[in-house]
Design an enzyme around this catalytic site. Structure first.
Site, mmCIF file in Angstrom:
data_model
loop_
_atom_site.group_PDB
_atom_site.id
_atom_site.type_symbol
_atom_site.label_atom_id
_atom_site.label_comp_id
_atom_site.label_asym_id
_atom_site.label_seq_id
_atom_site.Cartn_x
_atom_site.Cartn_y
_atom_site.Cartn_z
ATOM 1 N N TYR A 269 38.800 30.210 44.351
ATOM 2 C CA TYR A 269 40.107 30.814 44.076
ATOM 3 C C TYR A 269 41.163 30.002 44.830
ATOM 4 O O TYR A 269 41.102 29.881 46.052
ATOM 5 C CB TYR A 269 40.137 32.268 44.531
ATOM 6 C CG TYR A 269 39.124 33.143 43.831
ATOM 7 C CD1 TYR A 269 39.479 33.912 42.729
ATOM 8 C CD2 TYR A 269 37.800 33.196 44.277
ATOM 9 C CE1 TYR A 269 38.544 34.711 42.082
ATOM 10 C CE2 TYR A 269 36.858 33.994 43.637
ATOM 11 C CZ TYR A 269 37.238 34.745 42.544
ATOM 12 O OH TYR A 269 36.304 35.540 41.904
ATOM 13 N N HIS A 280 41.503 35.178 38.240
ATOM 14 C CA HIS A 280 40.217 34.577 37.893
ATOM 15 C C HIS A 280 39.972 33.337 38.755
ATOM 16 O O HIS A 280 40.903 32.621 39.113
ATOM 17 C CB HIS A 280 40.194 34.175 36.416
ATOM 18 C CG HIS A 280 40.175 35.343 35.479
ATOM 19 N ND1 HIS A 280 39.076 36.156 35.340
ATOM 20 C CD2 HIS A 280 41.118 35.837 34.645
ATOM 21 C CE1 HIS A 280 39.342 37.098 34.450
ATOM 22 N NE2 HIS A 280 40.581 36.932 34.016
ATOM 23 N N LYS A 311 36.269 28.099 33.110
ATOM 24 C CA LYS A 311 36.364 27.436 34.402
ATOM 25 C C LYS A 311 36.063 25.950 34.227
ATOM 26 O O LYS A 311 35.569 25.528 33.188
ATOM 27 C CB LYS A 311 35.390 28.061 35.409
ATOM 28 C CG LYS A 311 35.548 29.573 35.545
ATOM 29 C CD LYS A 311 34.614 30.150 36.582
ATOM 30 C CE LYS A 311 34.488 31.659 36.441
ATOM 31 N NZ LYS A 311 35.772 32.360 36.422
#
Length: 335
Positions: A269, A280, A311
């Site tokens: 993060y 997210h 991601k």
């Protein structure tokens, strides 16, 4: 039109230069004529632009030792997609190292000073050296000659997750450290550990606890050495690599958490304000020794999984002591 194979080049005359280089970007100009790489000549044979080379038609030439069918699969695919490209040979392109083809933007060619991709080619049963990745597109040719493109890039990992944490104490229990009376900032602002329940206690992973003890923010019986020793007992040398990467991520303003459910070492993060208002995670990080060799199937699986959960897959390549870390991001690419 007379074309002859001499060593690792196919010699062609002025007429071939006009037809193939000037109009379509094949080959390298030499004294008014052109030289073609075997893979380029094979493509011209395939298209029917030339009939033979030293008596060999397309079938005979592709079956010879002059040209790789894996290279041809990628060359043909990129040509079919509308790109001009040049085999990365010394004297043919400005920087031949680390690539098999230099691909130009659509509408551009070798006479322009623009490069869209530097392509490195492997078959699905080959391996890719981790340190060779970055700054190139990996073209993987599978057993059916379909091509998967993976964009590899060396990048810096950074964020703004740098909340200060007051010092606290913890207890080493098995493979975790529990902080029974932690400051609220430990979990709520800095996003370390997981809360045990409503009583405020926080459990830390061994890698989190090792980092915090080494940074002087956590005290446990036996100190940082006790936590690191426990980590090595359960993970071996892998623990030291993971700790080095965890430390580097925190130093860069990134909050790492376990990436186990994604098959990675960490998910990260970049901009944590509080655990309650958490966005997210952006990256999945796998920690690997710098001399790691990728199986293309495993690499494709990692990248596909990361893409599926929105991601980016990043590989942290570490030296033995963890003193140097190289970050290599890999993503699927459709040229």
């Amino acid at each position: 039109m007379e074309l002859t194979l001499e060593g690792d080049v196919v010699r062609a005359g002025y007429e071939a230069r006009e037809r193939f280089y000037d109009s379509r970007g094949y080959g390298k100009v030499r004294n008014g004529d052109i030289d073609l790489a075997p893979v380029e000549a094979a493509h011209l044979l395939y298209r029917g632009d030339i009939e033979s080379i030293d008596g060999m038609d397309f079938r005979g030439f592709l079956g010879s030792a002059a040209v790789s069918e894996v290279d041809f699969a990628v060359y043909k695919d990129l040509r079919d997609r509308g790109f001009y490209l040049t085999p990365a040979r010394e004297g043919w392109v400005d920087d031949a190292a680390g690539a098999d083809f230099v691909v130009y933007p659509r509408g551009k060619g070798p006479w322009d000073n623009e490069v869209a991709y530097r392509v490195r080619i492997i078959g699905e049963r080959d391996t890719a050296v981790a340190t060779d990745l970055g700054g190139c597109v990996l073209a993987v040719v599978d057993e059916e000659s379909e091509v998967t493109y993976l964009d590899t890039d060396r990048r810096e990992v950074s964020g703004t997750s740098d909340a200060a944490v007051p010092a606290t104490a913890g207890e080493l229990l098995g493979e975790r450290v529990v902080c029974w009376e932690p400051p609220a900032e430990l979990y709520e602002q800095a996003f370390y550990g997981q809360q045990l329940g409503d009583d405020g206690a926080v459990q830390l992973s061994l890698v989190e606890a090792a980092y915090l003890t080494q940074e002087g923010m956590l005290t446990v019986e036996g100190g940082a050495d006790a936590v690191v020793e426990r980590g090595r007992e359960v993970e071996g040398d892998r623990f030291d690599r993971r700790l080095a990467v965890y430390t580097a991520l925190r130093a860069s303003g990134v909050a790492p958490k376990t990436g186990f459910k994604f098959g990675a070492d960490f998910r990260t993060y970049a901009d944590v304000e509080s655990a309650e208002n958490l966005g997210h995670s952006e990256l999945l990080v796998r920690v690997l020794p710098a001399d790691h060799r990728f199986e293309p199937r495993d690499l494709a699986l990692d990248v596909r999984l990361a893409h599926g959960v929105r991601k980016t897959m990043v590989f942290a390549l570490t030296t033995d002591g963890g003193d140097e870390i190289e970050w290599v991001a890999v993503e699927r690419l459709t040229p």
